[in-house]
Design a protein around this motif. Structure first.
Motif, PDB file in Angstrom:
ATOM      1  N   VAL A 275       0.925  -1.123   0.008  1.00  0.00           N
ATOM      2  CA  VAL A 275       0.048   0.039  -0.035  1.00  0.00           C
ATOM      3  C   VAL A 275       0.829   1.126  -0.206  1.00  0.00           C
ATOM      4  CG1 VAL A 275      -1.652   1.422   1.199  1.00  0.00           C
ATOM      5  CG2 VAL A 275      -1.959  -1.023   1.211  1.00  0.00           C
ATOM      6  N   SER A 276       0.563   2.179  -0.970  1.00  0.00           N
ATOM      7  CA  SER A 276       1.342   3.387  -1.005  1.00  0.00           C
ATOM      8  C   SER A 276       0.368   4.642  -0.725  1.00  0.00           C
ATOM      9  CB  SER A 276       2.018   3.585  -2.132  1.00  0.00           C
ATOM     10  OG  SER A 276       2.768   5.009  -2.142  1.00  0.00           O
ATOM     11  N   LEU A 277       0.302   5.490   0.343  1.00  0.00           N
ATOM     12  CA  LEU A 277      -0.810   6.453   0.454  1.00  0.00           C
ATOM     13  C   LEU A 277       0.194   7.793   0.384  1.00  0.00           C
ATOM     14  CD1 LEU A 277      -2.707   5.171   3.310  1.00  0.00           C
ATOM     15  CD2 LEU A 277      -3.473   5.223   0.920  1.00  0.00           C
ATOM     16  N   PRO A 278      -0.531   8.938  -0.259  1.00  0.00           N
ATOM     17  CA  PRO A 278       0.192  10.248  -0.481  1.00  0.00           C
ATOM     18  C   PRO A 278      -0.058  11.161   0.771  1.00  0.00           C
ATOM     19  CG  PRO A 278      -2.013  10.203  -1.613  1.00  0.00           C
ATOM     20  CD  PRO A 278      -1.493   8.782  -0.992  1.00  0.00           C
ATOM     21  N   LEU A 279      -0.184  10.486   2.000  1.00  0.00           N
ATOM     22  CA  LEU A 279      -0.454  11.078   3.278  1.00  0.00           C
ATOM     23  C   LEU A 279       0.456  10.615   4.280  1.00  0.00           C
ATOM     24  CD1 LEU A 279      -4.208   9.969   3.539  1.00  0.00           C
ATOM     25  CD2 LEU A 279      -3.478  12.214   2.823  1.00  0.00           C
ATOM     26  N   PRO A 280       1.162  11.557   5.247  1.00  0.00           N
ATOM     27  CA  PRO A 280       2.257  11.195   5.831  1.00  0.00           C
ATOM     28  C   PRO A 280       1.850  10.982   7.447  1.00  0.00           C
ATOM     29  CG  PRO A 280       1.640  13.561   6.046  1.00  0.00           C
ATOM     30  CD  PRO A 280       0.967  13.003   5.048  1.00  0.00           C
TER      31      PRO A 280
END
Length: 476
Positions: A275-280
């Protein structure tokens, strides 16, 4: 609503009395300013408002009828009941009972809105989803949300908030969730609850109506996990862990974090997806796991869950990144409590450039307010950010506890020039803006955007003037 309802049936459902001709409605409104043609106007009453006074305005704005506790002189058909909120809940319960799809309910001190939207994104891969809009998660908002479920929806994700003991139980009885999710228990609304233990028990109220076919999705990393799991008598337990606990149903491993977001492996017993999310932030991993566990508990495959999460882009004013030239803004201005502020400061500490936290008050913390604001200031110091700028009642507490980097301001208007001065001096600045709803910290972002745009415009005009001068010089 699932289907239209006649005024006479509404009177039957609510124990009210209809005055005027019968008719039908299929949507409701509690605000005459946001009314659509053919809505039923529900005249709610609160400490500072009385909807009964706006029946005439509701008619002008398109209402077909009004649910009231006092008749008005308006010719609009009116169904009079003893208590309009109780009547609204009765109508919402009727719509809930007509719904044949799955209902997920989510609560927690932090992350519930993000989990709600992540879960909605996942379930949208399988069918039509309704999810709570905005912040309609209290005793007024939950019945309104349930009445927005229509015949076309196959799933519903309902957010439950609370500021006092018993409120989640009150709304859980109405929602009757098939799957109940608790993200965590922090120190939000401590003033209303009185203690952390009461907060833990109150969050656990969401589990009260789960039967044999129900599922409880719980955070194994939270210290309250044992308390919550002990409340289950018949429902199935599904757990999640951002700390990689292999005993949980769904867990994360190989977490990588940087300024662009998070990447990790999500494990479902014998299956794994990347999973890759553009949220830190690590909390993003926990939120994603909560949503994934809820979907997986109802048979959604890991691959579909992965696709749904990949389509999630975030929630407005919750760790939203904006870039204005050399200034990066982390807009987390929607709300704040001690744990969510510390999580946001951790995200700030991983960003490039000069790191500035602009913080407003955290509301509803009661007698612990000063101690908890001081703990946030100390966390800012420990995370090694460059500057903390605070405004509000507890500004001096925040600033003083962040020794050497803290500064307090009497108002947002006083803070802005100092912040602009920092931006002008630094080649690259990242600014976190956060505070409770009442602090209205979005005003700082709006002012900063205006100042930044004006400065950029001046720079553009200056460069254009210089270029014109060079052209004139060359002509000579």
């Amino acid at each position: 609503m699932i289907q239209s309802c006649s005024f006479s049936r509404l009177a039957e459902i609510t124990g009210g009395h209809l005055r005027g001709t019968d008719g039908h409605f299929q949507s409701i409104s509690t605000d005459t300013r946001r009314m659509s043609q053919g809505d039923l106007f529900v005249a709610l009453i609160g400490p500072n408002f009385n909807g009964n006074r706006f029946v005439g305005q509701a008619r002008q704005n398109g209402a077909c009828a009004a649910l009231v506790s006092e008749y008005s002189d308006s010719p609009l058909p009116q169904i009079r009941v003893e208590n309009t909120l109780v009547a609204l809940r009765a109508l919402a319960a009727d719509n809930r009972n007509q719904f044949g799809g799955l209902i997920f309910a989510v609560t927690g001190s932090n992350g519930k809105t993000t989990v709600k939207e992540m879960l909605a994104s996942i379930m949208a891969q399988s069918g039509s989803v309704f999810s709570t809009r905005g912040n309609l998660n209290n005793h007024f908002g939950v019945p309104i949300s349930l009445l927005q479920i229509s015949a076309g929806h196959e799933y519903a994700v309902i957010e439950l908030g609370a500021s006092a003991k018993g409120e989640i139980l009150f709304n859980t009885q109405l929602v009757q969730p098939d799957v109940a999710i608790i993200t965590n228990a922090g120190e939000a609304h401590l003033e209303g609850f009185g203690s952390k233990d009461v907060i833990v028990r109150t969050k656990g109220e969401i589990l009260a109506k789960l039967g044999k076919s129900g599922v409880a999705v719980l955070n194994m990393d939270d210290p309250a996990f044992g308390v919550w799991s002990s409340l289950l008598t018949e429902a199935k337990l599904v757990s999640f862990s951002a700390k990689g606990n292999p005993r949980s149903s769904v867990y994360a491993q190989h977490i990588e974090r940087d300024e662009s977001g998070v990447r990790f492996d999500m494990h479902f017993q014998d299956q794994r997806v990347a999973v890759s999310l553009p949220l830190p932030g690590l909390h993003t991993v926990s939120n994603a796991l909560a949503a994934a566990a809820a979907a997986w508990s109802r048979g959604v495959s890991p691959r579909i869950i992965q696709q749904g999460l990949q389509r999630f882009s975030g929630v407005a004013s919750r760790l939203q990144f904006r870039q204005w030239g050399s200034v990066q803004i982390i807009d987390d201005s929607y709300n704040a409590n001690p744990s969510s502020v510390c999580a946001a400061i951790e995200v700030l500490s991983q960003q490039p450039g000069y790191q500035v936290a602009v913080l407003g008050d955290m509301a509803e913390l009661g007698p612990e307010a000063e101690r908890l604001h001081a703990s946030v200031g100390k966390a800012a110091l420990e995370y090694g950010i460059d500057r903390l700028m605070a405004t509000g009642q507890f500004a001096s507490v925040l600033a003083d506890s962040a020794t050497g980097i803290g500064e307090s301001f009497g108002s947002k208007a006083e803070l802005i020039p100092a912040l602009v001065s920092i931006v002008e001096k630094q080649p690259m600045t990242t600014i976190l803006v956060k505070g409770s709803r009442g602090a209205r910290m979005e005003e700082v972002i709006n002012w900063l955007e205006q100042k930044t745009v004006q400065a950029a415009k001046r720079n553009t005009e200056s460069n254009a003037d210089n270029n014109m001068k060079k052209m004139d010089d060359n002509k000579c």
